[in-house]
Design an enzyme around this catalytic site. Structure first.
Site, mmCIF file in Angstrom:
data_model
loop_
_atom_site.group_PDB
_atom_site.id
_atom_site.type_symbol
_atom_site.label_atom_id
_atom_site.label_comp_id
_atom_site.label_asym_id
_atom_site.label_seq_id
_atom_site.Cartn_x
_atom_site.Cartn_y
_atom_site.Cartn_z
ATOM 1 N N LEU A 62 0.799 -1.144 0.132
ATOM 2 C CA LEU A 62 -0.064 -0.042 -0.131
ATOM 3 C C LEU A 62 0.873 1.224 0.081
ATOM 4 O O LEU A 62 1.947 1.461 0.752
ATOM 5 C CB LEU A 62 -0.855 0.025 1.221
ATOM 6 C CG LEU A 62 -1.919 -1.042 1.265
ATOM 7 C CD1 LEU A 62 -2.751 -0.959 2.607
ATOM 8 C CD2 LEU A 62 -2.688 -1.268 0.274
ATOM 9 N N GLY A 107 0.901 -5.599 0.813
ATOM 10 C CA GLY A 107 -0.390 -5.457 -0.126
ATOM 11 C C GLY A 107 0.053 -6.343 -1.307
ATOM 12 O O GLY A 107 -0.591 -7.139 -2.072
ATOM 13 N N ASN A 130 4.276 -7.905 6.261
ATOM 14 C CA ASN A 130 5.261 -7.122 7.385
ATOM 15 C C ASN A 130 4.393 -5.875 8.081
ATOM 16 O O ASN A 130 5.077 -5.106 8.672
ATOM 17 C CB ASN A 130 6.626 -6.672 6.720
ATOM 18 C CG ASN A 130 6.285 -5.557 5.639
ATOM 19 O OD1 ASN A 130 5.234 -5.522 5.011
ATOM 20 N ND2 ASN A 130 7.202 -4.656 5.430
ATOM 21 N N GLU A 131 3.032 -6.071 7.950
ATOM 22 C CA GLU A 131 2.341 -4.964 8.612
ATOM 23 C C GLU A 131 2.321 -4.918 9.974
ATOM 24 O O GLU A 131 2.503 -3.701 10.615
ATOM 25 C CB GLU A 131 0.697 -5.332 8.073
ATOM 26 C CG GLU A 131 0.147 -5.008 7.079
ATOM 27 C CD GLU A 131 0.586 -6.509 6.066
ATOM 28 O OE1 GLU A 131 0.112 -6.271 4.754
ATOM 29 O OE2 GLU A 131 1.130 -6.962 6.388
#
Length: 253
Positions: A62, A107, A130-131
């Site tokens: 994102l 994303g 990896n959020e």
């Protein structure tokens, strides 16, 4: 379309992500992708789709720079859009192959996970979700997609660590299905998808939907409660500080 390129050859659509240097996903790009996938799903002349990126980046995930500047209303609208797109691409009936020719975190990894087969370039690219280290709470629907391919235990450990995998590591755990040199990736992707396309169409598509029944239900489930929790954390000072540091580093490059 401003963010993707589409070519069609012998009933096969090639969608190339083409936004900036890193193919960061913003509102326009997700909308164009979603509209294109919906259009292809209803076109009887197109029997399969390959999604690829460009040199070095499949998609960096994102567009945090754009998202950081959203109002609360814009942020909520965007996350609904992204999760709806995830549900749509997960339930896409036709064969869908990812030719991952560069980095594919967050994303970008979600798009790849929705595909039926993932071919990744050999080299130094990374892939994974990896959020959590970024301060973003991952909705359960995304976790379901992750664990569908690599199993609950691997998905749990990897998600909570925010682990990004090398191509070799990704192949070992089943996050990708094949590694190949970058020059041959589209040839390999076409070879694979045409095997799917050669099968009796309705039998193949219905089998895919049967296999994904629970996964489709998870991604299509009402996301309101999960989004409320996620958005509360999105606006928390700790997350905003993490995002600001990441954005400052990105803008220096």
């Amino acid at each position: 379309m401003n963010t993707i390129k589409v070519t069609i050859k012998d009933h096969l659509a090639l969608i190339t992500l083409d936004r900036g240097r890193s193919n960061a996903l913003n509102r326009e790009m997700i909308t164009e992708l979603n509209d294109m996938m919906n259009s292809i799903s209803m076109d009887p002349n197109i029997a399969g789709v390959i999604i690829t990126g460009k040199e070095n980046f499949f998609s960096a995930g994102l567009d945090l720079i754009e998202l950081y500047g959203y109002s609360e209303e814009e942020a909520e609208s965007f996350w609904h859009l992204f999760l709806d797109f995830t549900a749509n691409i997960t339930a896409f009936r036709k064969p869908l192959v990812a030719a991952i020719n560069g980095h594919s975190p967050a994303g970008g990894c979600v798009i790849a996970l929705a595909c039926d087969y993932r071919i990744m370039s050999e080299g130094k690219a990374i892939i994974g979700l990896n959020e959590v280290p970024v301060g973003i709470i991952v909705p359960g629907s995304i976790f379901s997609l992750y664990s569908f391919w690599i199993g609950t235990a691997h998905a749990t450990r990897s998600l909570l660590e925010g682990k990004l995998f090398s191509p070799e590591e990704a192949l070992k755990i089943g996050l990708v299905d094949e590694l190949i040199n970058p020059e041959s990736i589209l040839t390999a992707a076409e070879r694979k998808i045409r095997k799917y396309m050669a099968m009796e169409r309705n039998t193949w598509e219905q089998s895919k939907l049967n296999i994904r029944k629970d996964l489709i239900a998870a991604t299509r489930a009402n996301q309101t409660e999960a989004l409320a929790i996620m958005l509360k954390q999105w606006w928390a000072p700790t997350t905003r500080n993490i995002l600001k540091t990441i954005i400052d580093n990105l803008q220096k490059k």
